[in-house]
Design a protein around this motif. Structure first.
Motif, PDB file in Angstrom:
ATOM      1  N   VAL A 265      -3.308   6.680 -20.432  1.00 55.20           N
ATOM      2  CA  VAL A 265      -2.767   6.393 -19.107  1.00 55.20           C
ATOM      3  C   VAL A 265      -2.565   7.711 -18.360  1.00 55.20           C
ATOM      4  CG1 VAL A 265      -0.872   5.368 -17.790  1.00 55.20           C
ATOM      5  CG2 VAL A 265      -1.595   4.322 -19.959  1.00 55.20           C
ATOM      6  N   THR A 266      -3.202   7.825 -17.203  1.00 55.60           N
ATOM      7  CA  THR A 266      -3.002   8.959 -16.303  1.00 55.60           C
ATOM      8  C   THR A 266      -1.965   8.517 -15.281  1.00 55.60           C
ATOM      9  OG1 THR A 266      -5.299   9.650 -16.576  1.00 55.60           O
ATOM     10  CG2 THR A 266      -4.099  10.541 -14.671  1.00 55.60           C
ATOM     11  N   ALA A 267      -0.881   9.278 -15.170  1.00 55.33           N
ATOM     12  CA  ALA A 267       0.228   8.838 -14.320  1.00 55.33           C
ATOM     13  C   ALA A 267       0.528   9.829 -13.205  1.00 55.33           C
ATOM     14  CB  ALA A 267       1.476   8.613 -15.162  1.00 55.33           C
ATOM     15  N   PHE A 268       1.059   9.277 -12.150  1.00 52.86           N
ATOM     16  CA  PHE A 268       1.493  10.031 -10.981  1.00 52.86           C
ATOM     17  C   PHE A 268       2.899   9.572 -10.639  1.00 52.86           C
ATOM     18  CE2 PHE A 268      -3.046   9.493 -10.922  1.00 52.86           C
ATOM     19  CZ  PHE A 268      -3.517  10.766 -10.634  1.00 52.86           C
ATOM     20  N   ALA A 269       3.641  10.405  -9.944  1.00 50.64           N
ATOM     21  CA  ALA A 269       4.996  10.045  -9.519  1.00 50.64           C
ATOM     22  C   ALA A 269       5.048  10.018  -7.999  1.00 50.64           C
ATOM     23  CB  ALA A 269       6.011  11.056 -10.053  1.00 50.64           C
TER      24      ALA A 269
ATOM     25  N   GLU B  23       0.849  -1.182   0.000  1.00 47.79           N
ATOM     26  CA  GLU B  23       0.000   0.000   0.000  1.00 47.79           C
ATOM     27  C   GLU B  23       0.888   1.236   0.000  1.00 47.79           C
ATOM     28  OE1 GLU B  23      -3.779   1.747   2.497  1.00 47.79           O
ATOM     29  OE2 GLU B  23      -3.151  -0.323   2.786  1.00 47.79           O
ATOM     30  N   LEU B  24       0.660   2.116  -0.952  1.00 48.00           N
ATOM     31  CA  LEU B  24       1.470   3.322  -1.100  1.00 48.00           C
ATOM     32  C   LEU B  24       0.772   4.483  -0.394  1.00 48.00           C
ATOM     33  CD1 LEU B  24       4.082   4.178  -2.531  1.00 48.00           C
ATOM     34  CD2 LEU B  24       2.709   4.808  -4.483  1.00 48.00           C
ATOM     35  N   MET B  25       1.411   5.012   0.654  1.00 42.45           N
ATOM     36  CA  MET B  25       0.789   6.048   1.472  1.00 42.45           C
ATOM     37  C   MET B  25       1.389   7.431   1.245  1.00 42.45           C
ATOM     38  SD  MET B  25      -1.470   4.235   2.900  1.00 42.45           S
ATOM     39  CE  MET B  25      -2.136   5.338   4.121  1.00 42.45           C
ATOM     40  N   VAL B  26       2.426   7.546   0.442  1.00 42.86           N
ATOM     41  CA  VAL B  26       3.085   8.833   0.230  1.00 42.86           C
ATOM     42  C   VAL B  26       2.271   9.696  -0.735  1.00 42.86           C
ATOM     43  CG1 VAL B  26       5.372   7.845   0.665  1.00 42.86           C
ATOM     44  CG2 VAL B  26       4.508   7.982  -1.675  1.00 42.86           C
ATOM     45  N   PRO B  27       2.473  11.029  -0.688  1.00 43.39           N
ATOM     46  CA  PRO B  27       1.789  11.910  -1.645  1.00 43.39           C
ATOM     47  C   PRO B  27       2.215  11.604  -3.082  1.00 43.39           C
ATOM     48  CG  PRO B  27       2.818  13.180   0.125  1.00 43.39           C
ATOM     49  CD  PRO B  27       3.293  11.771   0.259  1.00 43.39           C
ATOM     50  N   LEU B  28       1.296  11.785  -4.011  1.00 42.28           N
ATOM     51  CA  LEU B  28       1.575  11.567  -5.433  1.00 42.28           C
ATOM     52  C   LEU B  28       1.617  12.898  -6.159  1.00 42.28           C
ATOM     53  CD1 LEU B  28      -0.783   8.539  -6.206  1.00 42.28           C
ATOM     54  CD2 LEU B  28       1.605   8.509  -5.444  1.00 42.28           C
ATOM     55  N   ILE B  29       2.471  12.971  -7.191  1.00 38.07           N
ATOM     56  CA  ILE B  29       2.611  14.160  -8.025  1.00 38.07           C
ATOM     57  C   ILE B  29       2.079  13.812  -9.412  1.00 38.07           C
ATOM     58  CG2 ILE B  29       4.250  15.807  -9.021  1.00 38.07           C
ATOM     59  CD1 ILE B  29       6.181  14.818  -6.694  1.00 38.07           C
ATOM     60  N   ALA B  30       1.153  14.604  -9.916  1.00 37.92           N
ATOM     61  CA  ALA B  30       0.559  14.343 -11.229  1.00 37.92           C
ATOM     62  C   ALA B  30       1.598  14.503 -12.338  1.00 37.92           C
ATOM     63  CB  ALA B  30      -0.615  15.275 -11.474  1.00 37.92           C
ATOM     64  N   LEU B  31       1.660  13.517 -13.243  1.00 39.88           N
ATOM     65  CA  LEU B  31       2.538  13.580 -14.420  1.00 39.88           C
ATOM     66  C   LEU B  31       1.735  13.770 -15.708  1.00 39.88           C
ATOM     67  CD1 LEU B  31       5.185  10.764 -13.812  1.00 39.88           C
ATOM     68  CD2 LEU B  31       5.506  13.239 -13.621  1.00 39.88           C
ATOM     69  N   GLY B  32       0.425  13.816 -15.601  1.00 38.73           N
ATOM     70  CA  GLY B  32      -0.410  14.010 -16.779  1.00 38.73           C
ATOM     71  C   GLY B  32      -0.771  12.703 -17.459  1.00 38.73           C
ATOM     72  N   GLN B  33      -1.202  12.810 -18.703  1.00 37.85           N
ATOM     73  CA  GLN B  33      -1.667  11.659 -19.467  1.00 37.85           C
ATOM     74  C   GLN B  33      -0.794  11.413 -20.686  1.00 37.85           C
ATOM     75  OE1 GLN B  33      -5.724  12.679 -20.486  1.00 37.85           O
ATOM     76  NE2 GLN B  33      -6.501  11.752 -18.594  1.00 37.85           N
ATOM     77  N   ILE B  34      -0.765  10.149 -21.083  1.00 34.82           N
ATOM     78  CA  ILE B  34      -0.131   9.752 -22.347  1.00 34.82           C
ATOM     79  C   ILE B  34      -1.098   8.802 -23.050  1.00 34.82           C
ATOM     80  CG2 ILE B  34       2.274  10.092 -21.670  1.00 34.82           C
ATOM     81  CD1 ILE B  34       1.215   6.582 -21.768  1.00 34.82           C
ATOM     82  N   ARG B  35      -0.902   8.647 -24.347  1.00 39.12           N
ATOM     83  CA  ARG B  35      -1.711   7.710 -25.117  1.00 39.12           C
ATOM     84  C   ARG B  35      -0.784   6.639 -25.687  1.00 39.12           C
ATOM     85  NH1 ARG B  35      -6.806   8.072 -27.209  1.00 39.12           N
ATOM     86  NH2 ARG B  35      -6.867  10.280 -26.673  1.00 39.12           N
ATOM     87  N   GLN B  36      -1.084   5.391 -25.356  1.00 41.15           N
ATOM     88  CA  GLN B  36      -0.289   4.279 -25.876  1.00 41.15           C
ATOM     89  C   GLN B  36      -0.722   3.932 -27.294  1.00 41.15           C
ATOM     90  OE1 GLN B  36       0.720   2.080 -21.659  1.00 41.15           O
ATOM     91  NE2 GLN B  36      -0.551   0.995 -23.075  1.00 41.15           N
ATOM     92  N   ARG B  37       0.092   3.150 -27.979  1.00 39.76           N
ATOM     93  CA  ARG B  37      -0.140   2.826 -29.392  1.00 39.76           C
ATOM     94  C   ARG B  37      -1.544   2.289 -29.650  1.00 39.76           C
ATOM     95  NH1 ARG B  37       4.152  -0.881 -31.541  1.00 39.76           N
ATOM     96  NH2 ARG B  37       5.350   1.040 -31.541  1.00 39.76           N
ATOM     97  N   GLY B  38      -2.079   1.434 -28.793  1.00 40.13           N
ATOM     98  CA  GLY B  38      -3.407   0.868 -28.994  1.00 40.13           C
ATOM     99  C   GLY B  38      -4.533   1.825 -28.663  1.00 40.13           C
ATOM    100  N   GLY B  39      -4.188   3.050 -28.230  1.00 39.01           N
ATOM    101  CA  GLY B  39      -5.192   4.055 -27.928  1.00 39.01           C
ATOM    102  C   GLY B  39      -5.471   4.235 -26.449  1.00 39.01           C
TER     103      GLY B  39
END
Length: 155
Positions: A84-88, A65-81
């Motif tokens: 992905v919304t990512a956080f760091a 379980e990840l309890m640390v704060p997350l930083i938004a990295l935005g979205q990307i689109r993979q080849r199949g469409g």
């Protein structure tokens, strides 16, 4: 409508950036390496919260379980469409202790036998450059965004 996933780019400084990637389990992925690795992530539906999904999927794929704060990295689109919304998150974990959930498929094909496989068969930290070679091509922009965020160059 393309499917949506949310995930977390976990990193640590040693002294340079190292990124945690997961390798998918199951027979299809057994002998695949370059381009097969991913950030821990999973799909979510409209109305679900991306950050909550990213945390849930991290727990399911790694057993932590990840309890640390997350930083938004935005979205990307993979080849199949897939979008992905990512956080760091900066955190160091012992990858030897991961415990992934499992899935079941018929294996071998057309055998009538069902087998369980881990969703993730291993997780490892990679230096940023090597991570860029291992990760799914569509997720590479996330590594560049991470590098920009923490000041570690680009992939």
């Amino acid at each position: 409508m393309p499917s949506k996933s949310a995930g977390i780019v976990v990193y640590r400084m040693r002294p340079d950036i190292e990124v945690l990637l997961v390798h998918p389990g199951g027979p299809f992925w057994r002998n695949k390496d370059r381009g097969a690795w991913s950030i821990p992530k999973g799909e979510f539906a409209d109305g679900e919260d991306a950050e909550a999904t990213a945390r849930r999927e991290f727990a399911e794929e790694l057993g932590l379980e990840l309890m640390v704060p997350l930083i938004a990295l935005g979205q990307i689109r993979q080849r199949g469409g897939k979008v992905v919304t990512a956080f760091a998150a900066e955190i160091d974990i012992d990858t030897r202790n991961i415990r992934s959930n499992t899935f079941q498929i018929e294996w071998p094909p057309r055998s009538g036998k069902r087998q369980d496989f881990p969703e993730v068969d291993r997780a490892e930290f990679f230096a940023l450059e090597e991570a860029g070679e291992k990760i799914n091509e569509g997720q590479r922009p996330l590594l560049a965004r991470l590098a920009q965020l923490v000041g570690g160059g680009s992939s």
